[in-house]
Design a protein around this motif. Structure first.
Motif, PDB file in Angstrom:
ATOM      1  N   ASN A   1      16.492 -19.440   1.782  1.00 22.74           N
ATOM      2  CA  ASN A   1      17.017 -18.745   0.730  1.00 22.74           C
ATOM      3  C   ASN A   1      17.628 -19.743  -0.212  1.00 22.74           C
ATOM      4  OD1 ASN A   1      16.160 -16.093   1.596  1.00 22.74           O
ATOM      5  ND2 ASN A   1      17.577 -16.055   2.946  1.00 22.74           N
ATOM      6  N   TYR A   2      18.193 -20.699  -0.038  1.00 27.15           N
ATOM      7  CA  TYR A   2      18.733 -21.691  -0.770  1.00 27.15           C
ATOM      8  C   TYR A   2      18.166 -22.817  -1.305  1.00 27.15           C
ATOM      9  CZ  TYR A   2      22.292 -17.940   0.145  1.00 27.15           C
ATOM     10  OH  TYR A   2      22.870 -16.676   0.422  1.00 27.15           O
ATOM     11  N   TYR A   3      16.957 -23.372  -0.619  1.00 30.16           N
ATOM     12  CA  TYR A   3      16.099 -24.472  -0.774  1.00 30.16           C
ATOM     13  C   TYR A   3      15.973 -24.749  -2.112  1.00 30.16           C
ATOM     14  CZ  TYR A   3      12.786 -28.423   0.263  1.00 30.16           C
ATOM     15  OH  TYR A   3      12.347 -29.412   0.274  1.00 30.16           O
ATOM     16  N   THR A   4      15.433 -23.717  -2.823  1.00 32.27           N
ATOM     17  CA  THR A   4      15.052 -24.083  -4.316  1.00 32.27           C
ATOM     18  C   THR A   4      16.360 -24.302  -4.996  1.00 32.27           C
ATOM     19  OG1 THR A   4      13.508 -22.052  -4.051  1.00 32.27           O
ATOM     20  CG2 THR A   4      14.009 -22.549  -6.291  1.00 32.27           C
ATOM     21  N   PHE A   5      17.420 -23.524  -4.996  1.00 38.74           N
ATOM     22  CA  PHE A   5      18.567 -23.702  -5.563  1.00 38.74           C
ATOM     23  C   PHE A   5      19.144 -25.172  -5.309  1.00 38.74           C
ATOM     24  CE2 PHE A   5      18.448 -19.073  -5.222  1.00 38.74           C
ATOM     25  CZ  PHE A   5      18.115 -18.804  -6.321  1.00 38.74           C
ATOM     26  N   TYR A   6      19.127 -25.561  -4.107  1.00 39.56           N
ATOM     27  CA  TYR A   6      19.472 -27.005  -3.777  1.00 39.56           C
ATOM     28  C   TYR A   6      18.786 -27.855  -4.582  1.00 39.56           C
ATOM     29  CZ  TYR A   6      20.259 -30.841  -0.636  1.00 39.56           C
ATOM     30  OH  TYR A   6      20.916 -32.172   0.097  1.00 39.56           O
ATOM     31  N   LEU A   7      17.454 -27.959  -4.418  1.00 41.51           N
ATOM     32  CA  LEU A   7      16.556 -28.867  -5.208  1.00 41.51           C
ATOM     33  C   LEU A   7      16.913 -28.871  -6.497  1.00 41.51           C
ATOM     34  CD1 LEU A   7      13.098 -28.210  -3.177  1.00 41.51           C
ATOM     35  CD2 LEU A   7      14.782 -30.162  -3.031  1.00 41.51           C
ATOM     36  N   MET A   8      17.180 -27.574  -7.287  1.00 35.02           N
ATOM     37  CA  MET A   8      17.288 -27.570  -8.573  1.00 35.02           C
ATOM     38  C   MET A   8      18.610 -28.148  -8.849  1.00 35.02           C
ATOM     39  SD  MET A   8      15.673 -23.697  -9.443  1.00 35.02           S
ATOM     40  CE  MET A   8      16.533 -23.648 -10.954  1.00 35.02           C
ATOM     41  N   HIS A   9      19.616 -27.782  -8.274  1.00 30.87           N
ATOM     42  CA  HIS A   9      20.908 -28.360  -8.400  1.00 30.87           C
ATOM     43  C   HIS A   9      21.310 -29.703  -8.178  1.00 30.87           C
ATOM     44  CE1 HIS A   9      25.356 -28.772  -7.628  1.00 30.87           C
ATOM     45  NE2 HIS A   9      25.548 -28.066  -8.740  1.00 30.87           N
TER      46      HIS A   9
ATOM     47  N   TYR B   1       8.104 -26.985  -3.800  1.00 34.24           N
ATOM     48  CA  TYR B   1       8.441 -27.719  -2.387  1.00 34.24           C
ATOM     49  C   TYR B   1       8.893 -26.570  -1.467  1.00 34.24           C
ATOM     50  CZ  TYR B   1       8.182 -31.657  -5.191  1.00 34.24           C
ATOM     51  OH  TYR B   1       7.736 -33.015  -6.319  1.00 34.24           O
ATOM     52  N   LEU B   2       9.334 -25.261  -1.864  1.00 30.05           N
ATOM     53  CA  LEU B   2       9.641 -24.302  -1.056  1.00 30.05           C
ATOM     54  C   LEU B   2       8.283 -23.769  -0.330  1.00 30.05           C
ATOM     55  CD1 LEU B   2      11.587 -22.152   0.192  1.00 30.05           C
ATOM     56  CD2 LEU B   2      10.920 -20.694  -1.513  1.00 30.05           C
TER      57      LEU B   2
ATOM     58  N   THR C   1      17.569 -32.044  10.482  1.00 28.80           N
ATOM     59  CA  THR C   1      18.430 -30.976   9.682  1.00 28.80           C
ATOM     60  C   THR C   1      19.791 -31.880   9.345  1.00 28.80           C
ATOM     61  OG1 THR C   1      19.716 -30.266  11.750  1.00 28.80           O
ATOM     62  CG2 THR C   1      17.696 -29.063  10.893  1.00 28.80           C
ATOM     63  N   LEU C   2      20.425 -32.596  10.236  1.00 28.39           N
ATOM     64  CA  LEU C   2      21.595 -33.441  10.067  1.00 28.39           C
ATOM     65  C   LEU C   2      21.101 -34.487   8.870  1.00 28.39           C
ATOM     66  CD1 LEU C   2      22.997 -33.792  13.687  1.00 28.39           C
ATOM     67  CD2 LEU C   2      23.806 -32.536  11.730  1.00 28.39           C
ATOM     68  N   MET C   3      20.112 -34.975   8.818  1.00 27.98           N
ATOM     69  CA  MET C   3      19.659 -36.046   7.720  1.00 27.98           C
ATOM     70  C   MET C   3      19.501 -35.462   6.345  1.00 27.98           C
ATOM     71  SD  MET C   3      17.331 -38.942   9.459  1.00 27.98           S
ATOM     72  CE  MET C   3      16.145 -37.942  10.456  1.00 27.98           C
ATOM     73  N   LEU C   4      18.780 -34.235   6.247  1.00 24.57           N
ATOM     74  CA  LEU C   4      18.399 -33.565   5.121  1.00 24.57           C
ATOM     75  C   LEU C   4      19.476 -33.384   3.847  1.00 24.57           C
ATOM     76  CD1 LEU C   4      15.740 -31.225   4.517  1.00 24.57           C
ATOM     77  CD2 LEU C   4      17.923 -30.116   3.961  1.00 24.57           C
TER      78      LEU C   4
ATOM     79  N   THR D   1      12.424 -37.376  -1.989  1.00 22.76           N
ATOM     80  CA  THR D   1      11.352 -37.540  -1.498  1.00 22.76           C
ATOM     81  C   THR D   1      11.663 -37.285   0.049  1.00 22.76           C
ATOM     82  OG1 THR D   1      10.297 -39.161  -2.785  1.00 22.76           O
ATOM     83  CG2 THR D   1       9.498 -39.215  -0.451  1.00 22.76           C
ATOM     84  N   GLY D   2      12.709 -37.909   0.490  1.00 19.62           N
ATOM     85  CA  GLY D   2      13.093 -37.650   2.014  1.00 19.62           C
ATOM     86  C   GLY D   2      13.502 -36.161   2.366  1.00 19.62           C
ATOM     87  N   THR D   3      14.076 -35.565   1.365  1.00 23.57           N
ATOM     88  CA  THR D   3      14.361 -34.175   1.432  1.00 23.57           C
ATOM     89  C   THR D   3      12.932 -33.381   1.697  1.00 23.57           C
ATOM     90  OG1 THR D   3      16.477 -34.411   0.149  1.00 23.57           O
ATOM     91  CG2 THR D   3      15.497 -32.094   0.233  1.00 23.57           C
ATOM     92  N   ILE D   4      11.928 -33.561   0.817  1.00 25.95           N
ATOM     93  CA  ILE D   4      10.694 -32.736   0.907  1.00 25.95           C
ATOM     94  C   ILE D   4      10.139 -33.182   2.254  1.00 25.95           C
ATOM     95  CG2 ILE D   4       8.637 -32.583   0.015  1.00 25.95           C
ATOM     96  CD1 ILE D   4      10.176 -33.403  -2.896  1.00 25.95           C
ATOM     97  N   VAL D   5      10.129 -34.445   2.773  1.00 24.34           N
ATOM     98  CA  VAL D   5       9.523 -34.810   3.807  1.00 24.34           C
ATOM     99  C   VAL D   5      10.344 -34.184   5.218  1.00 24.34           C
ATOM    100  CG1 VAL D   5       8.912 -36.813   5.576  1.00 24.34           C
ATOM    101  CG2 VAL D   5       8.506 -36.927   3.061  1.00 24.34           C
ATOM    102  N   LEU D   6      11.638 -34.307   5.059  1.00 24.39           N
ATOM    103  CA  LEU D   6      12.308 -33.855   6.371  1.00 24.39           C
ATOM    104  C   LEU D   6      12.284 -32.247   6.203  1.00 24.39           C
ATOM    105  CD1 LEU D   6      15.833 -35.973   5.863  1.00 24.39           C
ATOM    106  CD2 LEU D   6      14.078 -35.817   7.785  1.00 24.39           C
TER     107      LEU D   6
END
Length: 192
Positions: free
Chosen positions: A31-39, A51-52, A90-93, A99-104
């Protein structure tokens, strides 16, 4: 299995707790991944949605492969590795670059979603004469807890920030440690 009623109820309680940790986390990410990436990374809504889609696709693949792996190595181990095993990622994300966020997120989706079929079949093994009840409980629990978790994290995001949600929810898969309390219900000949 050779479990008495008390052991079955205990195992179902452990499974419910595991469903809690798994679905609250995946609900917050979904639910919040899109907003997280945008922000956090100043992505457009279109880019963030792509990416979602990758994350949700990895969850579909993970759900599909979790069952056969559970048949081969044992459902208890798939549940344990799937939920607890996602925790390093999840702890690294929250601290990774784009790039790391997307791969993780893709790795998290693959790993954490592989527990679903194993949890459902494990619970059915505990109560083989109550398949409908078990399916109803775990599907209902999954969607109910996901909805409650989403509402809670939405409230918390309003009070803090989206980044804080990702930092806090990252600890939920660590609750997968309690899968070690699940009794073994498969014989070794069934797992090979």
């Amino acid at each position: 299995h050779q479990l008495n009623k008390k052991q079955v109820m205990f195992a179902l309680g452990v499974l419910a707790f595991l469903v809690f940790s798994k679905y609250i986390y995946t609900s917050s990410l979904t639910n919040y991944y899109t907003f997280y990436l945008m922000h956090r990374f100043s992505l457009s809504a279109t880019e963030a949605q792509l990416y979602l889609f990758l994350f949700l696709g990895s969850m579909a693949v993970g759900t599909f492969i979790g069952g056969p792996i559970g048949d081969r190595v044992g459902r208890k181990w798939v549940i344990w590795v799937s939920i607890l095993g996602a925790s390093p990622f999840t702890l690294m994300l929250p601290y990774a670059g784009l790039t790391g966020t997307i791969v993780l997120a893709v790795i998290i989706g693959l790993v954490i979603s592989s527990a679903f079929s194993a949890i459902l079949v494990y619970a059915t093994d505990l109560m083989p004469d109550k398949v409908g009840l078990i399916a109803g409980i775990f599907f209902g629990l999954m969607f109910g807890l996901g909805g409650l978790g989403s509402a809670f994290f939405g409230w918390l995001a309003d009070k803090t920030s989206i980044e804080f949600i990702f930092q806090v929810s990252a600890f939920l898969p660590l609750l997968g440690i309690i899968a070690g309390f699940l009794p073994n219900t498969q014989s070794t000949k069934n797992c090979s």
